[in-house]
Scaffold this active site. Structure first.
Site, mmCIF file in Angstrom:
data_model
loop_
_atom_site.group_PDB
_atom_site.id
_atom_site.type_symbol
_atom_site.label_atom_id
_atom_site.label_comp_id
_atom_site.label_asym_id
_atom_site.label_seq_id
_atom_site.Cartn_x
_atom_site.Cartn_y
_atom_site.Cartn_z
ATOM 1 N N GLY A 207 0.811 -1.204 0.000
ATOM 2 C CA GLY A 207 0.000 0.000 0.000
ATOM 3 C C GLY A 207 0.844 1.254 0.000
ATOM 4 C CG HIS A 241 2.462 1.827 8.053
ATOM 5 N ND1 HIS A 241 3.633 1.738 8.754
ATOM 6 C CD2 HIS A 241 2.777 2.397 6.866
ATOM 7 C CE1 HIS A 241 4.624 2.242 8.027
ATOM 8 N NE2 HIS A 241 4.126 2.646 6.862
ATOM 9 C CD GLU A 242 0.434 2.712 3.419
ATOM 10 O OE1 GLU A 242 0.510 3.920 3.092
ATOM 11 O OE2 GLU A 242 1.401 1.942 3.360
ATOM 12 C CG HIS A 251 8.343 5.147 7.169
ATOM 13 N ND1 HIS A 251 8.788 5.171 5.878
ATOM 14 C CD2 HIS A 251 7.114 4.591 7.138
ATOM 15 C CE1 HIS A 251 7.874 4.635 5.084
ATOM 16 N NE2 HIS A 251 6.839 4.276 5.837
ATOM 17 C CG ASP A 266 9.253 9.982 14.198
ATOM 18 O OD1 ASP A 266 9.953 10.644 14.994
ATOM 19 O OD2 ASP A 266 8.344 9.216 14.572
ATOM 20 C CB VAL A 268 7.351 12.154 16.754
ATOM 21 C CG1 VAL A 268 6.530 11.902 18.006
ATOM 22 C CG2 VAL A 268 6.442 12.484 15.575
ATOM 23 C CB THR A 271 9.216 8.009 17.884
ATOM 24 O OG1 THR A 271 9.447 9.211 17.156
ATOM 25 C CG2 THR A 271 7.733 7.806 18.081
#
Length: 720
Positions: A207, A241-242, A251, A266, A268, A271
């Protein structure tokens, strides 16, 4: 191929081919975006500007996070529509698969996954309910009732990532679903990119989507996803995820499709920097790590690991910021006005939309068809069926079973009604009920020398406006002048176009040892052409079909006949090849046509779904032979016809028992009915019937078909 993995599969691209299990093929979100940027450099600048503004919105959301913790966060509900693109194959998934996937997605975004108790302690406290929910739309853009799952017969089920025009159902315009009102998800069979073809030769794309601002056109602001990753709820985590990308997440190893290469971020804060993992999951964060940080959030939905379980608090903040940002085009989706427009709000109104499906459209007389109501009429409504020629003639059942006793072609209608309107679907000449008495008997040859298709044969053009089977009056096998052909090379043909030539019905109730042969001429247009040819059989008057054993593939046909050429094929005598299906192969085919009264064959051709236009295919001299014998029923009733041969009339004698239904038909060698009756002279158990009583039949060979209950006996009569 998914069975190659013993773990939960969660990556946007997976390397699952038996030839290519050792290397990963990258997630295509960023490849797709980069491809779009290269084609349109102004799009990159637009994307960077959108992302800069959305980053400001994200930072504001972070600064307001303390206040948000003291108040209940609003739940943002996103209306969703699934566009299932199919050509009648396995990719036409069930609605139940979509519903199961939606349930899993909502669990992932609600912190309700079955595996949340196993999240590593270093990160379990960071996983919070995103307060984002996804619901299938209940109203379409035209105000009609819907279930949010639309099945489109479309060759783009073999999806070309570079073909932006393939987004035919989202965006703005007639019969499109606006992307600012619905999250549009396309379900396809295969996704092709510049490095991953359809069908795949190594890894395959599961995807992709575009981050806000990165889509090359409004219609492309959607998700494209492979059909077989909705089969179970856990596989749908790749769709979670998509959706994360669609809500502006990157990611965890950075804005790249290459995990395991370099430490990435990413953007963030909660993370950790990581190289990312591909289809692995070091147990309970015990290592070995990728060397970027002491602990890594490998269980994050936005990694490629095999153990996806969570989002972090700051990822949730970023997704919610994307939903409230006017820059990214997502902030209208969850508004009260849009939830009413899309039917998410209880008490909505919508216009009913009638729809139906059947288990078959062609049957033998005396057989039944099962109908299924697919109508949409909101929270309450009703349906009403009308079955021309059927029994019952009407119904209000959701799944009526209708019997058709009289041969013919019949229509069916279904009306859906609710408090806001009425809608009727009419299927004209939809049901074909076959008269077994009009069947051909063996031996029979279709040589097309009359310049027409055989009586009671049929042609199906799966893509109206494209090529179709037609008579060719300039070339044929074995020196004849006629054949049938698909003029693929000289007419417009859409990729994946389907064309079927269906023979008449054959009555083989007294015929065994059947064999079949036909001549063909065919060429590939390109060396990599992947056209599909099948010879199929039905023993229920065309209601269901199976492949015949031993039919030639397109590759074999091209190799034996005209090879590969871009020139339109007009076969020479040497390019016509005969293919024989032996009696042993035909008898081993399931279903076995021997001693069956309702046999049909069909020649099935589908052009390459990627390359499109094919070269020509010719068929000629379809021949069926077998042994016509006297079966046990014939012996038990003492059947005889005399005199035979005759120069005028003949008498048929046989024994009949109580309450037996008798019918007699006389056909010529083409299967055309000359005489028919259900009235015979009966004296006790003895029955007799005069054939050609008025002496009107011309000299020739005729077949006398005697039906007693459901058994048919065919005898030959010669008139001199």
């Amino acid at each position: 191929m998914k069975k190659l993995f013993s773990f939960t599969t969660f990556v946007t691209i997976l390397c699952l081919s038996s030839k290519a299990q050792t290397y990963p093929i990258m997630c295509n979100t960023y490849n797709a975006m980069e491809e779009a940027f290269v084609k349109d450099p102004t799009l990159r600048a637009k994307y960077n500007l959108v992302q800069s503004e959305m980053e400001l919105d994200y930072q504001k959301a972070i600064s307001n996070s303390a206040a948000a913790k003291t108040a209940a966060a609003p739940i943002y509900t996103v209306p969703v529509v699934f566009h299932i693109l199919h050509q009648g194959g396995v990719e036409n998934i069930l609605d139940a698969d979509v519903i199961t996937a939606m349930a899993q997605i909502n669990k992932d975004y609600s912190k309700l996954g079955a595996d949340i108790s196993t999240i590593h302690p270093s990160f379990s406290g960071l996983y919070v309910d995103a307060e984002i929910r996804f619901q299938l739309a209940k109203k379409d853009p035209n105000g009609n009732c819907t279930n949010g799952i639309i099945h489109h017969y479309d060759a783009n089920t073999n999806w070309d990532q570079s073909n932006i025009a393939a987004y035919a159902y989202s965006g703005t315009g007639t019969n499109r679903w606006p992307v600012n009102k619905y999250l549009n998800i396309y379900i396809v069979k295969c996704i092709a990119s510049s490095t991953s073809p359809c069908p795949p030769t190594g890894g395959f794309i599961v995807g992709y989507t575009y981050n806000p601002g990165g889509s090359p056109g409004t219609a492309a602001d959607a998700i494209v996803y492979r059909y077989d990753f909705l089969a179970t709820g856990t596989e749908a985590r790749s769709l979670s995820h998509e959706i994360g990308h669609w809500l502006n997440l990157t990611h965890v190893f950075g804005p790249t499709n290459n995990p395991g290469i370099s430490c990435g971020d990413d953007g963030v804060t909660d993370t950790p920097v990581t190289k990312g993992y591909f289809s692995t999951c070091p147990g309970s964060n015990a290592g070995p790590y990728t060397g970027c940080t002491a602990t890594e959030n490998m269980e994050n939905f936005m990694d490629y690991s095999s153990c996806p379980k969570m989002f972090t608090q700051m990822q949730v903040t970023k997704m919610r910021a994307a939903l409230t940002s006017g820059t990214g085009g997502r902030n209208n989706l969850w508004t009260a006005g849009n939830l009413l427009f899309t039917g998410i709000t209880p008490g909505f109104t919508c216009t009913p939309l009638a729809d139906l499906k059947v288990n078959k459209t062609s049957i033998c007389s005396g057989s039944s068809i099962t109908y299924t109501d697919l109508s949409q009429y909101g929270s309450s409504g009703s349906i009403a069926w009308v079955f021309e020629g059927g029994s019952p003639a009407t119904s209000t059942s959701a799944t009526p079973v209708v019997t058709y006793n009289t041969p013919g072609t019949y229509s069916v209608s279904l009306t859906a009604t609710n408090a806001y309107g009425v809608n009727t679907m009419n299927k004209v000449s939809y049901i074909n009920v076959v008269d077994l008495w009009s069947s051909y008997t063996a031996p029979v040859t279709h040589d097309f020398e009359s310049g027409a298709f055989p009586w009671l044969s049929s042609v199906t053009n799966g893509n109206p406006g494209s090529v179709t089977w037609q008579i060719n009056n300039t070339t044929g096998a074995t020196g004849t002048a006629f054949s049938i052909f698909l003029n693929n090379a000289s007419q417009t043909s859409t990729p994946g176009h389907l064309d079927i030539f269906e023979t008449p019905t054959y009555n083989f109730s007294t015929t065994s040892g059947l064999s079949m042969s036909f001549y063909y001429a065919y060429a590939k247009k390109n060396a990599t052409q992947a056209d599909t040819f099948k010879l199929q059989i039905s023993t229920d008057c065309g209601g269901s079909w199976q492949n015949v054993l031993g039919y030639p593939s397109c590759a074999t046909m091209a190799s034996n006949s005209a090879g590969t050429t871009s020139t339109p094929l007009n076969p020479t005598a040497g390019q016509w090849k005969q293919h024989i299906i032996s009696s042993s192969l035909l008898s081993a085919t399931s279903p076995n046509p021997n001693l069956k009264p309702s046999v049909k064959f069909r020649f099935y051709f589908r052009s390459d779904a990627t390359l499109g236009s094919s070269n020509n295919l010719f068929i000629d001299q379809i021949n069926l032979t077998g042994v016509v014998g006297i079966n046990e029923i014939e012996n038990s009733i003492g059947l005889s016809i005399y005199p035979n041969p005759t120069n005028s009339s003949a008498t048929m004698d046989f024994t009949i028992f109580n309450n037996e239904r008798v019918k007699i038909k006389t056909t010529d060698v083409t299967g055309r009915v000359i005489e028919e009756t259900d009235k015979v002279l009966i004296d006790g158990n003895h029955a007799s019937y005069i054939i050609n009583k008025n002496g009107q039949l011309a000299k020739g060979v005729y077949f006398i078909n005697l039906e007693i209950n459901n058994s048919v006996i065919t005898k030959k009569l010669i008139i001199q």
